[in-house]
Design a protein around this motif. Structure first.
Motif, PDB file in Angstrom:
ATOM      1  N   VAL A  11      17.504  -3.100 -12.802  1.00 16.74           N
ATOM      2  CA  VAL A  11      18.272  -2.169 -11.718  1.00 16.74           C
ATOM      3  C   VAL A  11      16.467  -2.478 -10.868  1.00 16.74           C
ATOM      4  N   ALA A  12      17.796  -2.630  -9.357  1.00 16.62           N
ATOM      5  CA  ALA A  12      16.793  -2.369  -7.793  1.00 16.62           C
ATOM      6  C   ALA A  12      17.513  -1.254  -7.219  1.00 16.62           C
ATOM      7  N   ALA A  13      16.870  -1.149  -5.764  1.00 20.56           N
ATOM      8  CA  ALA A  13      17.583  -0.702  -4.586  1.00 20.56           C
ATOM      9  C   ALA A  13      16.735  -0.902  -3.089  1.00 20.56           C
ATOM     10  N   THR A  14      17.292  -0.520  -2.489  1.00 21.74           N
ATOM     11  CA  THR A  14      16.999  -1.150  -0.945  1.00 21.74           C
ATOM     12  C   THR A  14      15.959  -0.123  -0.776  1.00 21.74           C
ATOM     13  N   ILE A  15      14.847  -0.918   0.056  1.00 17.73           N
ATOM     14  CA  ILE A  15      14.615   0.303   0.610  1.00 17.73           C
ATOM     15  C   ILE A  15      13.732   0.048   2.388  1.00 17.73           C
ATOM     16  N   GLY A  16      14.757  -0.600   2.934  1.00 21.63           N
ATOM     17  CA  GLY A  16      14.874  -1.053   3.745  1.00 21.63           C
ATOM     18  C   GLY A  16      14.158  -1.735   4.239  1.00 21.63           C
ATOM     19  N   ALA A  17      13.281  -2.410   5.525  1.00 16.80           N
ATOM     20  CA  ALA A  17      12.397  -3.370   5.644  1.00 16.80           C
ATOM     21  C   ALA A  17      12.504  -4.581   4.951  1.00 16.80           C
ATOM     22  N   ARG A  18      14.172  -4.595   4.818  1.00 16.32           N
ATOM     23  CA  ARG A  18      14.193  -6.533   4.012  1.00 16.32           C
ATOM     24  C   ARG A  18      13.282  -7.029   2.441  1.00 16.32           C
ATOM     25  N   ALA A  19      13.114  -5.554   1.979  1.00 16.43           N
ATOM     26  CA  ALA A  19      12.233  -5.467   0.667  1.00 16.43           C
ATOM     27  C   ALA A  19      13.599  -4.397   0.021  1.00 16.43           C
ATOM     28  N   ALA A  20      12.597  -4.319  -1.550  1.00 16.22           N
ATOM     29  CA  ALA A  20      13.883  -3.307  -2.801  1.00 16.22           C
ATOM     30  C   ALA A  20      12.110  -3.427  -3.915  1.00 16.22           C
ATOM     31  N   ALA A  77      25.727  -2.246  -4.102  1.00 18.96           N
ATOM     32  CA  ALA A  77      24.150  -2.450  -4.355  1.00 18.96           C
ATOM     33  C   ALA A  77      23.793  -1.307  -2.488  1.00 18.96           C
ATOM     34  N   ARG A  78      24.500  -1.581  -1.486  1.00 20.94           N
ATOM     35  CA  ARG A  78      24.577  -0.333  -0.675  1.00 20.94           C
ATOM     36  C   ARG A  78      24.946   1.036  -0.737  1.00 20.94           C
ATOM     37  N   ARG A  79      25.584   0.811  -1.604  1.00 22.58           N
ATOM     38  CA  ARG A  79      26.086   2.276  -2.129  1.00 22.58           C
ATOM     39  C   ARG A  79      24.656   2.711  -3.054  1.00 22.58           C
ATOM     40  N   ARG A  80      23.963   2.212  -4.115  1.00 19.00           N
ATOM     41  CA  ARG A  80      23.433   2.709  -5.085  1.00 19.00           C
ATOM     42  C   ARG A  80      22.156   1.655  -5.507  1.00 19.00           C
ATOM     43  N   VAL A  81      22.791   1.164  -6.643  1.00 18.40           N
ATOM     44  CA  VAL A  81      22.346   0.203  -6.950  1.00 18.40           C
ATOM     45  C   VAL A  81      22.213  -1.197  -7.081  1.00 18.40           C
ATOM     46  N   TYR A 138      17.455   4.946 -16.054  1.00 16.07           N
ATOM     47  CA  TYR A 138      17.183   5.190 -14.928  1.00 16.07           C
ATOM     48  C   TYR A 138      17.911   5.110 -13.495  1.00 16.07           C
ATOM     49  N   GLN A 139      18.791   4.347 -13.979  1.00 18.44           N
ATOM     50  CA  GLN A 139      19.279   3.951 -11.949  1.00 18.44           C
ATOM     51  C   GLN A 139      18.735   5.473 -10.722  1.00 18.44           C
ATOM     52  N   PRO A 140      19.092   6.360 -10.997  1.00 21.46           N
ATOM     53  CA  PRO A 140      18.819   7.740 -10.365  1.00 21.46           C
ATOM     54  C   PRO A 140      17.347   7.781  -9.562  1.00 21.46           C
ATOM     55  N   LEU A 141      16.330   7.467 -10.990  1.00 20.97           N
ATOM     56  CA  LEU A 141      14.985   7.336 -10.780  1.00 20.97           C
ATOM     57  C   LEU A 141      14.762   6.477  -9.749  1.00 20.97           C
ATOM     58  N   ILE A 142      15.367   4.997  -9.742  1.00 19.22           N
ATOM     59  CA  ILE A 142      14.713   3.816  -8.869  1.00 19.22           C
ATOM     60  C   ILE A 142      15.580   4.010  -7.113  1.00 19.22           C
ATOM     61  N   ALA A 143      16.903   4.560  -7.437  1.00 16.86           N
ATOM     62  CA  ALA A 143      16.995   4.716  -6.559  1.00 16.86           C
ATOM     63  C   ALA A 143      16.430   6.481  -5.090  1.00 16.86           C
ATOM     64  N   SER A 144      16.324   6.805  -6.036  1.00 15.22           N
ATOM     65  CA  SER A 144      15.043   8.047  -5.531  1.00 15.22           C
ATOM     66  C   SER A 144      13.898   7.666  -5.272  1.00 15.22           C
ATOM     67  N   ARG A 203       1.308  -1.010   0.217  1.00 15.89           N
ATOM     68  CA  ARG A 203       0.029  -0.075  -0.168  1.00 15.89           C
ATOM     69  C   ARG A 203       1.131   1.480   0.124  1.00 15.89           C
ATOM     70  N   GLN A 204       2.283   0.970   0.586  1.00 17.70           N
ATOM     71  CA  GLN A 204       2.749   2.089   1.203  1.00 17.70           C
ATOM     72  C   GLN A 204       3.157   2.485  -0.480  1.00 17.70           C
ATOM     73  N   ALA A 205       4.260   1.232  -1.194  1.00 16.64           N
ATOM     74  CA  ALA A 205       5.189   1.604  -2.209  1.00 16.64           C
ATOM     75  C   ALA A 205       3.951   1.772  -3.726  1.00 16.64           C
ATOM     76  N   ALA A 206       2.924   1.371  -3.760  1.00 21.96           N
ATOM     77  CA  ALA A 206       2.008   1.637  -4.810  1.00 21.96           C
ATOM     78  C   ALA A 206       2.118   2.921  -5.543  1.00 21.96           C
ATOM     79  N   PRO A 207       1.977   4.058  -4.850  1.00 25.23           N
ATOM     80  CA  PRO A 207       1.980   5.534  -5.960  1.00 25.23           C
ATOM     81  C   PRO A 207       4.012   5.455  -6.611  1.00 25.23           C
ATOM     82  N   VAL A 208       4.519   4.983  -5.635  1.00 23.79           N
ATOM     83  CA  VAL A 208       5.996   5.343  -6.020  1.00 23.79           C
ATOM     84  C   VAL A 208       6.098   4.119  -7.762  1.00 23.79           C
ATOM     85  N   LEU A 209       4.934   3.120  -7.413  1.00 25.20           N
ATOM     86  CA  LEU A 209       5.415   1.511  -8.352  1.00 25.20           C
ATOM     87  C   LEU A 209       5.386   2.769  -9.678  1.00 25.20           C
TER      88      LEU A 209
END
Length: 188
Positions: A145-154, A127-131, A168-174, A35-41
């Protein structure tokens, strides 16, 4: 009677056997995360046109909680609920990147046919530093291309080629940072 537990989601209270508490808590956490991620996805999909995934770690695997995609979605063999060994895909590597080395080892210990090597630890460090970036982890010649969001998720995308993935790497990190802030209750 057997011990019972309770959980509330969307103002509805559920009662369950205590033995199911870990599974049910994980399910509710996944629903909150989705639910929290839906608008961002959705925004990430609109901005990139790529297949977008949300995934969470579970016993050494990444579980796909959400998948958005246009015409190329059929070329990416995933679906909501599908599981893949986390170290083998960018989405899993990114989720693992949010853990301490000890937590990473505990998570991948569930995989009996895989052991991390020096190259994989270097990829995790990157991946810890970027993606995390992987070519062909879901389908050749596509690049993930993927980035961590914490909470054991990405969150991540599967782009048609390396050039798109790089762009798109900066977009995914953002986007990952936006989801992390939403989960923490911080304003966007």
């Amino acid at each position: 009677p057997a011990p019972r537990g309770e959980v509330e989601f969307d103002h509805v209270q559920f009662t369950y056997p205590a033995a199911a508490s870990t599974t049910l808590a994980s399910l509710v956490d996944g629903m909150v995360l989705s639910r929290q991620a839906a608008p961002v996805l959705h925004d990430l999909h609109l901005r990139t046109g790529a297949v977008v995934h949300l995934g969470v770690l579970d016993r050494g695997h990444i579980v796909h909680l959400d998948k958005l995609g246009g015409p190329s979605a059929r070329r990416v063999p995933t679906s909501v609920g599908s599981r893949v060994a986390a170290p083998g895909v960018a989405l899993g590597v990114a989720a693992l990147a949010g853990l301490s080395p000890e937590e990473v080892m505990a998570e991948v210990a569930h995989l009996t046919d895989w052991q991390p090597d020096a190259a994989w630890w270097a990829e995790l460090h990157h991946a810890r530093r970027r993606v995390a970036v992987r070519q062909g982890d879901y389908a050749e010649p596509m690049v993930s291309v993927a980035a961590t969001i914490g909470a054991r998720a990405a969150i991540g995308i599967v782009a048609p080629d390396r050039l798109s993935a790089q762009r798109y790497q900066p977009l995914i990190a953002s986007a990952a940072a936006r989801v992390a802030r939403a989960l923490a209750g911080a304003p966007d």
